[in-house]
Write an enzyme that holds these catalytic residues in place. Structure first.
Site, PDB file in Angstrom:
ATOM      1  N   LEU A 116       0.806  -1.220   0.000  1.00 21.73           N
ATOM      2  CA  LEU A 116       0.000   0.000   0.000  1.00 21.73           C
ATOM      3  C   LEU A 116       0.834   1.261   0.000  1.00 21.73           C
ATOM      4  O   LEU A 116       0.366   2.327  -0.413  1.00 21.73           O
ATOM      5  CB  LEU A 116      -0.935   0.008   1.219  1.00 21.73           C
ATOM      6  CG  LEU A 116      -1.859  -1.213   1.361  1.00 21.73           C
ATOM      7  CD1 LEU A 116      -2.684  -1.107   2.627  1.00 21.73           C
ATOM      8  CD2 LEU A 116      -2.757  -1.339   0.144  1.00 21.73           C
ATOM      9  N   GLY A 117       2.058   1.191   0.457  1.00 24.55           N
ATOM     10  CA  GLY A 117       2.936   2.354   0.503  1.00 24.55           C
ATOM     11  C   GLY A 117       4.313   1.949   0.981  1.00 24.55           C
ATOM     12  O   GLY A 117       4.522   0.844   1.494  1.00 24.55           O
ATOM     13  N   GLY A 119       8.277   3.754   2.522  1.00 27.22           N
ATOM     14  CA  GLY A 119       9.073   4.891   2.965  1.00 27.22           C
ATOM     15  C   GLY A 119      10.549   4.552   2.924  1.00 27.22           C
ATOM     16  O   GLY A 119      10.968   3.579   2.278  1.00 27.22           O
ATOM     17  N   PHE A 121      12.501   3.521   5.406  1.00 29.14           N
ATOM     18  CA  PHE A 121      12.848   2.311   6.164  1.00 29.14           C
ATOM     19  C   PHE A 121      11.616   1.501   6.570  1.00 29.14           C
ATOM     20  O   PHE A 121      11.717   0.621   7.428  1.00 29.14           O
ATOM     21  CB  PHE A 121      13.645   2.684   7.419  1.00 29.14           C
ATOM     22  CG  PHE A 121      12.978   3.723   8.274  1.00 29.14           C
ATOM     23  CD1 PHE A 121      12.056   3.369   9.242  1.00 29.14           C
ATOM     24  CD2 PHE A 121      13.276   5.063   8.092  1.00 29.14           C
ATOM     25  CE1 PHE A 121      11.446   4.319  10.024  1.00 29.14           C
ATOM     26  CE2 PHE A 121      12.659   6.024   8.877  1.00 29.14           C
ATOM     27  CZ  PHE A 121      11.739   5.661   9.846  1.00 29.14           C
ATOM     28  N   LYS A 139       2.075  -2.035   8.875  1.00 24.63           N
ATOM     29  CA  LYS A 139       3.290  -1.262   8.621  1.00 24.63           C
ATOM     30  C   LYS A 139       4.469  -2.007   9.214  1.00 24.63           C
ATOM     31  O   LYS A 139       4.510  -2.269  10.429  1.00 24.63           O
ATOM     32  CB  LYS A 139       3.173   0.130   9.236  1.00 24.63           C
ATOM     33  CG  LYS A 139       4.378   1.016   8.952  1.00 24.63           C
ATOM     34  CD  LYS A 139       4.175   2.427   9.500  1.00 24.63           C
ATOM     35  CE  LYS A 139       5.345   3.314   9.153  1.00 24.63           C
ATOM     36  NZ  LYS A 139       5.147   4.697   9.651  1.00 24.63           N
ATOM     37  N   ASP A 236       2.334  17.378  11.644  1.00 26.01           N
ATOM     38  CA  ASP A 236       2.482  16.977  10.239  1.00 26.01           C
ATOM     39  C   ASP A 236       1.116  16.838   9.573  1.00 26.01           C
ATOM     40  O   ASP A 236       0.855  15.849   8.881  1.00 26.01           O
ATOM     41  CB  ASP A 236       3.253  15.658  10.154  1.00 26.01           C
ATOM     42  CG  ASP A 236       3.835  15.439   8.757  1.00 26.01           C
ATOM     43  OD1 ASP A 236       3.909  16.421   7.983  1.00 26.01           O
ATOM     44  OD2 ASP A 236       4.208  14.288   8.442  1.00 26.01           O
TER      45      ASP A 236
END
Length: 577
Positions: A116-117, A119, A121, A139, A236
């Protein structure tokens, strides 16, 4: 963290009677457990005391003996035994050991092909719960690829997501920590991000309407008000961190917006605790990058920076992706942010309502002490009016769509109602038929009783009226050894009158007196006689009591039969021959 489904990471320390691997006897030691790492010390000073052993609990088997308050931890090649002094300590350590030994694969199934995504690390994969099949987003933080600072941010995000719980924030379901990776199981959002939703539109249709923008703003401000009450600063807030879910009616997508990504979130005590510069440059508040003019030190900041970021988000939604403070690089962006000059005279602002502009100016005020806070901004009149318009528009649109689709929901409801009506009607017919049959039986029985016709007994009624099986010797009372009488009793034969001397002798021999008051009491007797004899003998219990002369019997009885004899068979059920 109490809402996590399968335990949580623990930080616990204290004394216990420990039998370490390789030791012969258990000794009093000081233990410290941080998530999955158990360290046993010689004393309570962790800096100076000797470390006796250190074990990783992930994958270990934990069992307990309640009676002795003993916990046994089995590793692949050894085991460790801990015995606690009190019941409270035993319960706390037992829970901590069990949660520290958890493995994500035992509870959730990860689908590597559906990423799904990703980054620097970490990566997010699609998965599902092994128990109920619920879809989740997992995650996976690779600890071997991140630095110490990045690992601190990852652990802080996991701890923050496990702490917060709000309907407009993406929920964390579980956290599994291990030496090489950390798994954070989150709620699965089937839609896209708010940024992807806008970019999927044609450029002319990218600006959101005020009703859609107000709906999204109301949800984000509600979540930020909750964080402010919990003394948490998100730091954020941006379109990439607002996730959406797919809905059956595509016009309802704004109602599924939820805030996510707590990688930069931090706990605060006041509005000036934080000093580090973090966040996305275009959404950073002026106080984050400002310094004190007197001592050139950084100015502290807190929750008002989230209100500033929400103001940037509102500007971005109403203008179709434009930002109020932008530049070619971060330096130019920070300069524009410090200036905080907001131009609302260019398109499309002349066509936007004054309520939206009022809220925008309150959120983008450069002074954090005067800036509108999230708690107050969520009660702005523009948000309330826009949500009412959106609600009315949604109901009207849903009504129109229902007619255009053939009123699918209405058809289902009508079919269910029709099925229930048929079932109720069938039940009603059954009850009516039973009542009619009951009334017919009553009328028939009344007619039979009126005409004197006995109702024919059924076999069941005969069985109910039938006596139990007769005991041994009951044939002497006129019954066979069965359930029913073997004959219909006939009228008892009358003997001739006895003389006074015979009556007196019979009464004396039988043990009863005719002068007593109880004349109805009788004792079963038997009179036996031979067919050709001139006299019979009356016996009781096999003994001869009195002789009866044949000539003393009445002539009517004697003339009816030349030689006769009879037997009395108990209580008026005799049979003549």
């Amino acid at each position: 963290m109490t809402h996590l489904r399968h335990g949580r990471p623990h930080r616990i320390h204290g004394w216990g009677l420990v039998k370490a691997p390789g030791a012969r006897f258990a000794q009093r030691r000081y233990m410290r457990l941080i998530h999955y790492t158990l360290t046993v010390f010689d004393g309570p000073d962790e800096d100076t005391d000797l470390v006796l052993c250190e074990q990783i609990l992930v994958g270990a088997q934990v069992s307990s003996v309640n009676r002795r308050r003993e916990i046994v931890i089995r590793f692949p090649n050894d085991r460790l035994t801990v015995q606690l002094r009190t019941e409270k300590e035993y319960q706390a350590w037992d829970r901590a050991f069990r949660d520290g030994s958890r493995v994500a694969d035992n509870y959730y199934k990860l689908v590597p092909s559906r990423k799904l995504g990703a980054g620097a690390f970490s990566s997010v994969f699609f998965g599902f719960d092994s128990d109920d099949g619920d879809h989740v987003a997992i995650k996976v933080v690779d600890k071997t690829r991140c630095s110490r600072a990045e690992l601190v941010f990852a652990e802080s995000e996991a701890r923050m997501m496990a702490y917060v719980r709000h309907p407009f924030i993406v929920q964390c379901r579980d956290i599994f920590d291990a030496p090489h990776a950390m798994h954070v199981v989150m709620e699965y959002m089937s839609g896209s991000t708010l940024e992807q939703r806008m970019l999927a539109r044609p450029p002319a249709e990218r600006p959101f309407s005020e009703t859609i923008a107000a709906t999204v703003m109301a949800r984000i401000l509600s979540s930020l008000a909750y964080l402010e009450a919990e003394r948490i600063c998100h730091r954020d807030v941006k379109p990439e961190n607002i996730l959406l879910s797919t809905t059956q009616n595509d016009d309802l997508w704004p109602t599924s917006a939820r805030l996510s990504d707590f990688g930069l979130a931090a706990f605060i005590d006041t509005d000036f605790d934080l000093t580090d510069i973090v966040g996305t440059p275009n959404y950073v508040a002026p106080e984050v990058i400002s310094r004190d003019e007197l001592n050139n030190e950084r100015v502290g900041y807190g929750s008002p920076v989230d209100a500033w970021a929400v103001g940037i988000l509102l500007f971005w939604m109403l203008t179709g992706g434009k930002l109020p403070f932008d530049g070619p690089d971060s330096g130019a962006i920070f300069k524009a942010v410090r200036a905080a000059e907001l131009d609302l005279e260019v398109a499309p602002w002349p066509s936007i309502s004054s309520g939206a502009k009022s809220l925008l100016k309150g959120l983008l005020h450069p002074n954090p002490r005067i800036r509108l806070r999230s708690t107050a901004a969520r009660m702005h009149p523009w948000l309330l009016c826009a949500q009412e318009v959106h609600s009315a528009t949604h109901h009207a649109h849903a009504y129109t769509n229902s007619h255009q689709r053939g009123m699918v929901l209405g058809v289902k409801k009508r079919v269910r109602a029709a099925v229930r009506a048929i079932m109720a009607y069938n039940l009603f017919l059954q009850l009516v038929n039973k009542q009619v049959i009951r009334e017919q039986e009553t009328v028939r029985s009344e007619r039979l009783r009126k005409h004197g016709i006995a109702k024919k007994a059924s076999l069941g009624e005969k069985m109910q009226r039938a006596p139990e099986r007769a005991p041994a010797g009951a044939d002497g009372l006129g019954y066979n050894v069965g359930l029913f009488p073997s004959f219909v009793p006939k009228r008892r034969a009358r003997a001739g009158p006895l003389s006074s001397s015979q009556k007196k002798e019979s009464n004396v021999s039988s043990g009863f007196s005719t002068t007593g008051s109880d004349h109805s009491r009788s004792l079963p007797t038997r009179v036996s006689g031979e067919s050709g004899s001139s006299a019979g003998s009356l016996t009781r219990g096999g003994e001869k009591q009195v002789s009866i002369d044949r000539s003393s019997v009445g002539s009517k009885s004697s003339t009816k039969s030349g030689s006769w004899g009879f037997k009395l068979r108990g209580r008026g059920t005799d049979k003549g021959s």
